[in-house]
Design an enzyme around this catalytic site. Structure first.
Site, PDB file in Angstrom:
ATOM      1  N   ASP A  47      46.275  58.813  26.006  1.00 31.57           N
ATOM      2  CA  ASP A  47      46.492  59.907  26.954  1.00 31.57           C
ATOM      3  C   ASP A  47      45.181  60.636  27.255  1.00 31.57           C
ATOM      4  O   ASP A  47      44.119  60.283  26.731  1.00 31.57           O
ATOM      5  CB  ASP A  47      47.544  60.888  26.401  1.00 31.57           C
ATOM      6  CG  ASP A  47      47.223  61.303  24.972  1.00 31.57           C
ATOM      7  OD1 ASP A  47      46.039  61.549  24.678  1.00 31.57           O
ATOM      8  OD2 ASP A  47      48.147  61.357  24.136  1.00 31.57           O
TER       9      ASP A  47
ATOM     10  N   ASP B 242      42.654  49.716  44.563  1.00 34.66           N
ATOM     11  CA  ASP B 242      43.478  48.614  44.087  1.00 34.66           C
ATOM     12  C   ASP B 242      43.916  47.683  45.221  1.00 34.66           C
ATOM     13  O   ASP B 242      44.366  48.159  46.274  1.00 34.66           O
ATOM     14  CB  ASP B 242      44.724  49.213  43.417  1.00 34.66           C
ATOM     15  CG  ASP B 242      45.553  48.195  42.670  1.00 34.66           C
ATOM     16  OD1 ASP B 242      45.070  47.664  41.663  1.00 34.66           O
ATOM     17  OD2 ASP B 242      46.695  47.934  43.105  1.00 34.66           O
TER      18      ASP B 242
ATOM     19  N   GLU C 187      38.951  46.581  45.026  1.00 24.02           N
ATOM     20  CA  GLU C 187      39.385  45.356  44.362  1.00 24.02           C
ATOM     21  C   GLU C 187      39.677  44.391  45.489  1.00 24.02           C
ATOM     22  O   GLU C 187      40.752  44.384  46.058  1.00 24.02           O
ATOM     23  CB  GLU C 187      40.620  45.599  43.500  1.00 24.02           C
ATOM     24  CG  GLU C 187      40.910  44.386  42.623  1.00 24.02           C
ATOM     25  CD  GLU C 187      42.313  44.352  42.059  1.00 24.02           C
ATOM     26  OE1 GLU C 187      42.528  43.623  41.092  1.00 24.02           O
ATOM     27  OE2 GLU C 187      43.210  45.024  42.586  1.00 24.02           O
TER      28      GLU C 187
HETATM   29  O1  TEU Z   1      45.485  43.693  40.456  1.00 27.25           O
HETATM   30  C1  TEU Z   1      45.686  42.819  41.522  1.00 27.25           C
HETATM   31  C2  TEU Z   1      45.895  41.446  41.189  1.00 27.25           C
HETATM   32  O2  TEU Z   1      45.758  40.606  42.044  1.00 27.25           O
HETATM   33  C3  TEU Z   1      46.248  41.115  39.786  1.00 27.25           C
HETATM   34  O3  TEU Z   1      47.538  41.535  39.526  1.00 27.25           O
HETATM   35  C4  TEU Z   1      46.166  39.676  39.557  1.00 27.25           C
HETATM   36  O4  TEU Z   1      47.153  39.020  40.276  1.00 27.25           O
HETATM   37  C5  TEU Z   1      46.357  39.389  38.113  1.00 27.25           C
HETATM   38  O5  TEU Z   1      45.637  40.300  37.375  1.00 27.25           O
HETATM   39  C6  TEU Z   1      45.896  38.032  37.766  1.00 27.25           C
HETATM   40  O6  TEU Z   1      44.527  37.966  37.792  1.00 27.25           O
HETATM   41  C7  TEU Z   1      45.653  45.050  40.652  1.00 27.25           C
HETATM   42  C8  TEU Z   1      45.558  45.772  39.326  1.00 27.25           C
HETATM   43  O7  TEU Z   1      44.285  45.596  38.785  1.00 27.25           O
HETATM   44  C9  TEU Z   1      46.649  45.268  38.429  1.00 27.25           C
HETATM   45  O8  TEU Z   1      46.585  45.807  37.146  1.00 27.25           O
HETATM   46  C10 TEU Z   1      47.959  45.626  39.086  1.00 27.25           C
HETATM   47  O9  TEU Z   1      49.009  45.067  38.346  1.00 27.25           O
HETATM   48  C11 TEU Z   1      48.039  45.126  40.520  1.00 27.25           C
HETATM   49  O10 TEU Z   1      46.865  45.376  41.278  1.00 27.25           O
HETATM   50  C12 TEU Z   1      49.164  45.809  41.260  1.00 27.25           C
HETATM   51  O11 TEU Z   1      48.844  47.139  41.503  1.00 27.25           O
HETATM   52 CA    CA Z   2      49.948  60.187  23.515  1.00 32.98          CA
END
Ligand code: TEU
Ligand code: CA
Length: 554
Positions: free
Chosen positions: A29, A201, A255
């Site tokens: 946290d 993201d 990303e």
């Molecule tokens: O990640 C995007 C993404 O493409 C990943 O989920 C990928 O498919 C996976 O890690 C395999 O490599 C982002 C975030 O970093 C991830 O933690 C989230 O789950 C996702 O977006 C959805 O918000």
């Molecule tokens: Ca905690």
């Protein structure tokens, strides 16, 4: 307005759920983070990228946001957050928040409203009629990144909504100008509270092709060619930059799956006014087929990919990272079996990445060389792993043992085991049983022990970061890969206004011979960084020891 401070910055990523538990409920946290600010400062990093801490039902650990303007109860309060950012700023550490706006949680008020066909929020999301008789088949063949179709049927309205991730993460409709204004408002809200930037993201997924056409059939993601860097991507990011990012001395990192060295100029060049930097993932895929199935690490290809980014114009700032919360640990991914040379191997990786022309990211635990965990099936917590296992159980139980093997190499869970602070209970992460298993190797691998040894990986990171700081040749120098075809050695020269840096790293757990390029001379050279106490002052032995890593100022 823009100082572009990120060009000389190293950024530390915190996955808050697994970093430090401040109130003894087993979940990391904000108070836990506050208690570790001196530690973070001691690393010599310039900024923190904090994975999401907003209100969320945690279907995907905070990447499913139900209120963008408040903090998740488990992580604390907005006041705690304010104390945290003040604590960072007073230590000269900037804060990059995670911006998750390709989708929201299905529990976000907008989506709750949106389920009603007559609501003004209906068009905040992507609703479509189904195909086939009675519309009981999904509108197209796209698949979710978390297994299964990318559409969920809604009984109430008889329509489907798009979710490129879990069904609790409905995609926002960026074609709707109101949605785009909401996003800019959210960013400005946090900028006004003092944040220094955003990690955006899956930002390259926001613009979907008109008509949402079927994708070509390919494993594992069908349809991604119809939503990655879609037709309006640049327009929308440019607009967001105008309405928000450009108004502050901010930095952004997207990303950005689908941004490659070939199209990076249009996405990050200083002249275009979109994002400042992007993460690309090609180098993270060289030991996986189809992104998931383990395959041999192709070292030469890995170097080639990184080198292409280095050759972009100086007005495009690359990033470099070896770990984040979505990938297994980099040891032994990129170094092979390190045996009892774990820390030397970690130093080799650190040296290879930290002196490129790039903004480096260090993921929590990377600095002490945390490793993957030998999970039992019930230990997996990540929705991606859990969904994959349950799908395989349903569709083809015979494949379960294989799936487990794949997960042991590929699961995102590996990066999410609690940070190992001490050799004490729960690795010093919490006084209660942690929400996720602690890697049993915490007795040997932990911060407390690393602090005690001047030759630890942790202290090596500190030395490397201190050496890096403010050096023009590292920030802006040309980059030239040396012996690109070598299967063992990662070496490069940086050069700027007569100053040269030579970085040479043995990626292998064996001695290797090498041949230096003829023009490299070592007169007047200085040994700047090394991981063997007796690393040679001048490179002439033509032999590097196991994971030997050396930086020379020439
Ligand atoms: O990640 C995007 C993404 O493409 C990943 O989920 C990928 O498919 C996976 O890690 C395999 O490599 C982002 C975030 O970093 C991830 O933690 C989230 O789950 C996702 O977006 C959805 O918000
Ligand atoms: Ca905690």
């Amino acid at each position: 307005m823009k100082t572009r401070w990120y060009k000389d910055a190293v950024i530390y990523q915190i996955y808050p759920r697994s970093f430090c538990d401040g109130n003894g409920d087993g979940i990391g946290d904000i108070r836990g983070i506050i208690s570790k600010l001196d530690y973070i400062k001691s690393l010599g990093v310039d900024a923190v990228w904090l994975s999401p801490v907003y209100k969320s039902p945690n279907d995907d650990n905070g990447y499913d946001i139900s209120d963008y303007r408040d903090i998740m109860d488990e992580f604390g309060t907005l006041d705690d957050w304010k104390e945290m950012i003040d604590g960072m700023h007073s230590r000269d550490i900037r804060l990059i928040m995670d911006l998750v706006v390709n989708h929201t949680s299905d529990e976000h008020a907008w989506f709750v409203e949106s389920r009603n066909k007559d609501s003004e929020y209906r068009d905040y999301y992507i609703w479509r009629k189904g195909r086939g008789k009675n519309g009981k088949k999904p509108p197209n063949n796209w698949t979710s990144n978390f297994v299964g179709p990318a559409w969920e049927y809604d009984e109430q309205s008889g329509e489907w909504y798009l979710h490129l991730f879990s069904k609790k993460q409905p995609d926002l409709n960026w074609e709707n100008p109101k949605v785009r204004q909401e996003v800019a408002d959210i960013c400005n809200y946090w900028f006004d509270l003092g944040v220094d930037g955003f990690r955006c993201d899956v930002i390259t997924y926001i613009s979907k092709k008109d008509g949402l056409p079927d994708g070509k059939l390919k494993f594992p993601l069908v349809g991604d060619e119809n939503y990655i860097v879609g037709p309006n991507y640049h327009k929308y990011i440019h607009e967001l930059n105008e309405r928000s990012f450009s108004r502050y001395d901010s930095m952004t990192v997207g990303e950005s799956i689908g941004i490659t060295p070939d199209n990076a100029f249009d996405a990050i060049d200083e002249s275009v006014g979109e994002l400042d930097t992007v993460f690309s993932f090609d180098h993270m895929g060289v030991d996986f087929k189809f992104k998931v199935l383990p395959s041999k690490f192709n070292f030469v290809k890995y170097k080639k990919i990184l080198n292409r980014w280095q050759q972009l114009p100086k007005t495009c700032q690359p990033t470099i990272f070896l770990e984040n919360h979505d990938y297994p640990r980099c040891l032994p991914r990129f170094t092979g079996d390190y045996g009892d040379r774990r820390e030397l191997a970690g130093m080799a990786l650190a040296t290879s990445m930290l002196f490129m022309r790039a903004t480096p990211y260090i993921y929590q635990g990377q600095e002490i060389g945390m490793t993957n965990c030998a999970f039992k099936q019930e230990d997996y917590k990540d929705i991606m792993s859990v969904n994959a296992l349950s799908m395989i159980k349903k569709v083809c139980p015979l494949l379960l043992p294989y799936a487990r093997k794949v997960l042991l190499k590929r699961a995102r869970d590996h990066a999410r085991t609690p940070m190992q602070w001490t050799a004490g209970d729960n690795a010093g992460f919490s006084t209660a049983e942690p929400w996720m298993v602690v890697n049993p190797n915490y007795k040997e691998i932990n911060v407390e022990d690393s602090e005690k040894r001047s030759d630890s990986l942790l202290n090596f990171y500190r030395k490397a970061l201190a050496f890096r700081k403010g050096k023009e040749v590292i920030i802006n120098g040309d980059f030239r890969l040396v012996c690109p075809k070598s299967k063992d050695i990662f070496a490069y020269i940086r050069e700027c206004e007569g100053k040269r840096l030579f970085v040479i790293v043995n990626f292998k757990n064996k001695q290797v011979n090498f041949k230096l390029p003829k023009e490299l001379t070592f007169d007047n050279c200085a040994l700047a960084l090394f991981n063997y106490a007796d690393s040679p002052k001048v490179l002439n032995s033509m032999k590097l020891r196991e994971y030997e890593a050396i930086v020379y100022e020439l």
